[in-house]
Design a protein around this motif. Sequence first.
Motif, mmCIF file in Angstrom:
data_model
loop_
_atom_site.group_PDB
_atom_site.id
_atom_site.type_symbol
_atom_site.label_atom_id
_atom_site.label_comp_id
_atom_site.label_asym_id
_atom_site.label_seq_id
_atom_site.Cartn_x
_atom_site.Cartn_y
_atom_site.Cartn_z
ATOM 1 N N UNK A 159 0.812 -1.199 0.000
ATOM 2 C CA UNK A 159 0.000 0.000 0.000
ATOM 3 C C UNK A 159 0.852 1.258 0.000
ATOM 4 N N UNK A 160 0.422 2.262 0.768
ATOM 5 C CA UNK A 160 1.156 3.521 0.819
ATOM 6 C C UNK A 160 2.533 3.354 1.452
ATOM 7 N N UNK A 161 2.726 2.346 2.291
ATOM 8 C CA UNK A 161 4.032 2.112 2.908
ATOM 9 C C UNK A 161 5.046 1.638 1.864
ATOM 10 N N UNK A 162 4.565 0.936 0.859
ATOM 11 C CA UNK A 162 5.466 0.398 -0.157
ATOM 12 C C UNK A 162 5.496 1.182 -1.447
ATOM 13 N N UNK A 163 4.432 1.956 -1.721
ATOM 14 C CA UNK A 163 4.325 2.547 -3.047
ATOM 15 C C UNK A 163 3.913 4.016 -3.043
ATOM 16 N N UNK A 164 4.020 4.684 -1.901
ATOM 17 C CA UNK A 164 3.754 6.122 -1.869
ATOM 18 C C UNK A 164 4.802 6.866 -2.689
ATOM 19 N N UNK A 165 4.361 7.900 -3.393
ATOM 20 C CA UNK A 165 5.284 8.744 -4.143
ATOM 21 C C UNK A 165 4.904 10.199 -3.912
ATOM 22 N N UNK A 166 5.870 11.021 -3.597
ATOM 23 C CA UNK A 166 5.696 12.472 -3.503
ATOM 24 C C UNK A 166 6.938 13.113 -4.113
ATOM 25 N N UNK A 167 6.847 14.336 -4.582
ATOM 26 C CA UNK A 167 8.018 14.990 -5.185
ATOM 27 C C UNK A 167 9.209 15.007 -4.235
ATOM 28 N N UNK A 261 1.366 11.090 -12.355
ATOM 29 C CA UNK A 261 0.112 10.594 -11.782
ATOM 30 C C UNK A 261 0.312 10.200 -10.324
ATOM 31 N N UNK A 262 1.433 9.528 -10.027
ATOM 32 C CA UNK A 262 1.648 8.995 -8.673
ATOM 33 C C UNK A 262 1.902 10.088 -7.647
ATOM 34 N N UNK A 263 2.686 11.090 -8.000
ATOM 35 C CA UNK A 263 3.051 12.112 -7.016
ATOM 36 C C UNK A 263 1.856 12.924 -6.511
ATOM 37 N N UNK A 264 0.930 13.357 -7.379
ATOM 38 C CA UNK A 264 -0.246 14.064 -6.849
ATOM 39 C C UNK A 264 -1.073 13.229 -5.876
ATOM 40 N N UNK A 265 -1.110 11.907 -6.075
ATOM 41 C CA UNK A 265 -1.818 11.047 -5.119
ATOM 42 C C UNK A 265 -1.145 11.116 -3.753
ATOM 43 N N UNK A 266 0.187 11.091 -3.751
ATOM 44 C CA UNK A 266 0.918 11.190 -2.490
ATOM 45 C C UNK A 266 0.744 12.540 -1.833
ATOM 46 N N UNK A 267 0.754 13.595 -2.633
ATOM 47 C CA UNK A 267 0.559 14.937 -2.091
ATOM 48 C C UNK A 267 -0.825 15.066 -1.462
ATOM 49 N N UNK A 278 4.756 21.194 0.905
ATOM 50 C CA UNK A 278 5.514 20.257 0.060
ATOM 51 C C UNK A 278 6.982 20.139 0.463
ATOM 52 N N UNK A 279 7.565 21.201 0.976
ATOM 53 C CA UNK A 279 8.984 21.182 1.325
ATOM 54 C C UNK A 279 9.280 20.261 2.504
ATOM 55 N N UNK A 280 8.309 20.045 3.359
ATOM 56 C CA UNK A 280 8.532 19.216 4.559
ATOM 57 C C UNK A 280 7.596 18.015 4.606
ATOM 58 N N UNK A 281 6.916 17.719 3.487
ATOM 59 C CA UNK A 281 5.885 16.686 3.502
ATOM 60 C C UNK A 281 6.434 15.321 3.897
ATOM 61 N N UNK A 282 7.605 14.947 3.371
ATOM 62 C CA UNK A 282 8.146 13.621 3.653
ATOM 63 C C UNK A 282 8.469 13.473 5.133
ATOM 64 N N UNK A 283 9.186 14.461 5.702
ATOM 65 C CA UNK A 283 9.516 14.391 7.127
ATOM 66 C C UNK A 283 8.249 14.392 7.972
ATOM 67 N N UNK A 284 7.279 15.185 7.564
ATOM 68 C CA UNK A 284 6.011 15.232 8.293
ATOM 69 C C UNK A 284 5.314 13.878 8.241
ATOM 70 N N UNK A 285 5.265 13.264 7.071
ATOM 71 C CA UNK A 285 4.605 11.963 6.922
ATOM 72 C C UNK A 285 5.323 10.881 7.718
ATOM 73 N N UNK A 286 6.634 10.973 7.826
ATOM 74 C CA UNK A 286 7.373 9.970 8.610
ATOM 75 C C UNK A 286 7.020 10.040 10.088
#
Length: 523
Positions: A159-167, A261-267, A278-286
């Motif tokens: 799922x999102x743990x294996x296939x999430x994509x964000x810029x 297509x994948x990155x907007x889903x992650x965003x 967007x600049x801190x999205x990955x750290x925030x999601x972690x």
Amino acid sequence: MRRAGVVILAGLLGAGCAAELPAAPNEVTTADGVVRGSVSGDAVVYQGIPFAQPPVGALRWTAPKPPQPWQGVRDATQPGPRCAQGVGQPGAPGETPASDSEDCLYLNVTTPSTAGTKRPVLVWVHGGGLRSGAGSDYDMRRFAAEQDVVVVTTNYRLGAFGFLDVPGLDGGGQFGLLDQQAALRWVRDNAAAFGGDPGNVTVAGESGGGDSVCAQLASPEAAGLFHRAVIQSGTCGDTSVVEAILPGAGPVLAAWKPAAVAEPLGVALAGSLGCTDPATAVDCLRGVPAPQLREGADKSGAYYSPTIGRGVLPESPGQAIAGGAIARVPVLTGIVEAEGALFLSSGGFAEKPLTEETFTGMVTAAAGPRAAEAIAAYTPKGGATFNNAWSRVVTDRAWSCANLRVFQGLSAENPTYAYEFADASAPNALAVIPEDLRGKATHGAELPYLFTLVRGQPALTAEQEELGRSMRATWAGFMRDGTPGPWPSFQDKAAITRLTTGGTTQVDADDFAAAHHCDIWAR
């Protein structure tokens, strides 16, 4: 305490004295430490062996790191946790439980209980639509002991743990595939310790596992990690199952997604969880707890599947097959006769059957300019329901015709053997099949003929058991030398081998195409 040194002498047999083979060890030294498994009849099972560090905290959404070595003997008698997922196959005999664990990168090894070396190795990638399942859902003792092979079943992030994509996320949309490659590298480095041949590894999977095998065939980073491939009910082509079931759903539900297509889903998921910058999205999601992340992903309605165009997958498997950019290995690949019936057994179809008007609209959306022809071909006759008719559309569009193109593409460069599992009375542990969708083999129905399902293994008749033995011997023969016994290759004879309790028969590719209306679904 090793059983390797124990040799049990048999009694005198007539004029000679026979000795049994020495028992296989239940303690094995891997590259990371010693593991102790459990002896069970004719097999030894080692479970919960880490092949990577837990992808938790700062390691969430990073490529898998090698496992930390351990001291002493590690107990390997219980499986590791399931990767984070919701309930799989709700209400079915084979229903699988939910999990919120991210510490889940473990695999299981099953060997015959007699000592041996250079045995063929099967690496089984579980199905579940890339969002549910675990390697421990399969009991491989019968297959390993009966066929004298080593079997590895593995977990991978889902799922999102294996296939999430964000810029800006390195490896975004591909972590589950990277996990599978890490497991294959572990097999390369450790198979010999379990009596396996690291030079003879077959990667295999069904459904989402079959899709994964498609991806590994197309991945330059998997080159040399396996030597044969088995694809069961996979979708190497570019029509996803979800797209086929819900025509017009668009690229959001595609099996293989470009970053655009994948990155907007992650965003969008990040925003729903409060990570709006967007600049801190990955750290925030972690920092989002796993249960909250899983629930948010489930509610999003998105299908988290591999991103293409970079890293592990420079292009989709369908594109790679068409262009010849795939691993040069023998491939055994096939489908079941009525794949689509399982997917119309739930998800609202069974509770609210299709009407003629709805059916006609869906066929029109699916077939486009060939709509009139498709409506004439699939409109039910003789009392069949519109659900039954739509299941035939889904089967033909997403599997039969799509896979026929895959058979043709693979066989241009690779030794390819194609099959259709067609035991009409085959039970299915993955869903409760409504009466109007029964009468043909449905998605996943071949699994209990090959392996034992830990949850929901159905009883098989004597004839079905015989078919299962034949299939297991065929799969193992392919593992050994790259050929499934007497089956013709698709190169030599463009035909599909049908598997039934009455034996095997050959169906010419042109006849197969006509029976499934592949002219309508031609890309």
